[in-house]
Motif scaffolding. Structure first.
Motif, PDB file in Angstrom:
ATOM      1  N   UNK A   1      44.998  39.628  -8.880  1.00 20.85           N
ATOM      2  CA  UNK A   1      45.689  39.820 -10.087  1.00 20.85           C
ATOM      3  C   UNK A   1      46.578  41.112  -9.521  1.00 20.85           C
ATOM      4  N   UNK A   2      47.870  40.798  -9.261  1.00 19.37           N
ATOM      5  CA  UNK A   2      48.750  41.887  -8.781  1.00 19.37           C
ATOM      6  C   UNK A   2      49.168  42.785 -10.072  1.00 19.37           C
ATOM      7  N   UNK A   3      49.534  42.129 -10.910  1.00 19.36           N
ATOM      8  CA  UNK A   3      49.759  42.747 -12.261  1.00 19.36           C
ATOM      9  C   UNK A   3      49.028  41.847 -13.291  1.00 19.36           C
ATOM     10  N   UNK A   4      49.119  42.514 -14.458  1.00 14.08           N
ATOM     11  CA  UNK A   4      48.452  41.743 -15.564  1.00 14.08           C
ATOM     12  C   UNK A   4      48.860  40.383 -15.822  1.00 14.08           C
ATOM     13  N   UNK A   5      47.933  39.455 -15.497  1.00 14.48           N
ATOM     14  CA  UNK A   5      48.060  37.944 -15.705  1.00 14.48           C
ATOM     15  C   UNK A   5      48.692  37.365 -14.681  1.00 14.48           C
ATOM     16  N   UNK A   6      49.381  38.182 -13.463  1.00 16.54           N
ATOM     17  CA  UNK A   6      50.126  37.431 -12.453  1.00 16.54           C
ATOM     18  C   UNK A   6      49.158  37.247 -11.211  1.00 16.54           C
ATOM     19  N   UNK A   7      48.562  36.018 -11.309  1.00 17.60           N
ATOM     20  CA  UNK A   7      47.451  35.678 -10.167  1.00 17.60           C
ATOM     21  C   UNK A   7      48.314  35.432  -8.808  1.00 17.60           C
ATOM     22  N   UNK A   8      47.811  35.650  -7.898  1.00 17.33           N
ATOM     23  CA  UNK A   8      48.424  35.241  -6.371  1.00 17.33           C
ATOM     24  C   UNK A   8      47.287  34.813  -5.507  1.00 17.33           C
ATOM     25  N   UNK A   9      47.674  34.151  -4.616  1.00 19.52           N
ATOM     26  CA  UNK A   9      46.669  33.685  -3.629  1.00 19.52           C
ATOM     27  C   UNK A   9      47.398  34.126  -2.166  1.00 19.52           C
ATOM     28  N   UNK A  10      46.502  34.904  -1.286  1.00 19.80           N
ATOM     29  CA  UNK A  10      46.571  35.507  -0.209  1.00 19.80           C
ATOM     30  C   UNK A  10      46.691  34.244   0.775  1.00 19.80           C
ATOM     31  N   UNK A  11      48.056  34.159   1.229  1.00 17.37           N
ATOM     32  CA  UNK A  11      48.299  33.119   2.640  1.00 17.37           C
ATOM     33  C   UNK A  11      47.060  33.365   3.723  1.00 17.37           C
ATOM     34  N   UNK A  12      46.841  34.356   4.010  1.00 15.93           N
ATOM     35  CA  UNK A  12      45.989  34.636   5.123  1.00 15.93           C
ATOM     36  C   UNK A  12      44.303  34.246   4.627  1.00 15.93           C
ATOM     37  N   UNK A  13      43.970  34.369   3.180  1.00 11.02           N
ATOM     38  CA  UNK A  13      42.752  33.816   2.830  1.00 11.02           C
ATOM     39  C   UNK A  13      42.623  32.281   2.654  1.00 11.02           C
ATOM     40  N   UNK A  14      43.926  31.926   2.540  1.00 10.14           N
ATOM     41  CA  UNK A  14      43.971  30.306   2.424  1.00 10.14           C
ATOM     42  C   UNK A  14      43.816  29.774   3.927  1.00 10.14           C
ATOM     43  N   UNK A  15      44.569  30.491   4.970  1.00  4.54           N
ATOM     44  CA  UNK A  15      44.423  30.048   6.331  1.00  4.54           C
ATOM     45  C   UNK A  15      42.858  29.987   6.759  1.00  4.54           C
ATOM     46  N   UNK A  16      42.205  31.242   6.407  1.00  2.00           N
ATOM     47  CA  UNK A  16      40.852  31.191   7.012  1.00  2.00           C
ATOM     48  C   UNK A  16      40.007  29.975   6.144  1.00  2.00           C
ATOM     49  N   UNK A  17      40.350  29.611   4.949  1.00  2.00           N
ATOM     50  CA  UNK A  17      39.558  28.724   4.039  1.00  2.00           C
ATOM     51  C   UNK A  17      39.795  27.325   5.058  1.00  2.00           C
ATOM     52  N   UNK A  18      41.169  27.213   5.158  1.00  2.00           N
ATOM     53  CA  UNK A  18      41.601  25.790   5.889  1.00  2.00           C
ATOM     54  C   UNK A  18      41.038  25.772   7.325  1.00  2.00           C
ATOM     55  N   UNK A  19      40.882  26.644   7.961  1.00  2.00           N
ATOM     56  CA  UNK A  19      40.309  26.975   9.265  1.00  2.00           C
ATOM     57  C   UNK A  19      38.920  26.633   9.309  1.00  2.00           C
ATOM     58  N   UNK A  20      38.293  27.060   8.262  1.00  2.00           N
ATOM     59  CA  UNK A  20      36.560  26.698   7.901  1.00  2.00           C
ATOM     60  C   UNK A  20      36.564  25.369   7.672  1.00  2.00           C
ATOM     61  N   UNK A  21      37.317  24.811   6.840  1.00  2.00           N
ATOM     62  CA  UNK A  21      37.293  23.392   6.480  1.00  2.00           C
ATOM     63  C   UNK A  21      37.463  22.486   7.750  1.00  2.00           C
TER      64      UNK A  21
END
Length: 78
Positions: free
Chosen positions: A42-62
């Protein structure tokens, strides 16, 4: 003959909205919400964002087969 130079600078965003993160992972938003264990920031109140690097780690794990869902992790995502 006249020449024109066009300088374009493209900056890849690191933090993605949910729809962008789903698209990045190649999934519809509905499936992304159910499958993705990456927690948004949550970068600002109510503004949720997904970190591209975390997504890359998840995809690599899959891809490597190291992601195993337990009942608890599945329920946490719902």
């Amino acid at each position: 003959m006249a020449t024109t130079n066009l300088n374009i600078s493209v900056v890849d965003k690191r933090m993605l909205k949910q729809s962008e993160a789903a698209s990045y992972a190649g999934l519809p938003v509905k499936h992304f919400k159910a499958a993705c264990p990456v927690r948004p920031v949550e970068l600002m109140q109510g503004a949720l964002r997904w970190d591209r690097r975390d997504l890359d780690l998840w995809i690599d794990d899959v891809k490597s087969g190291s992601v195993t869902d337990t009942r608890e992790t599945i329920l946490d995502r719902l």
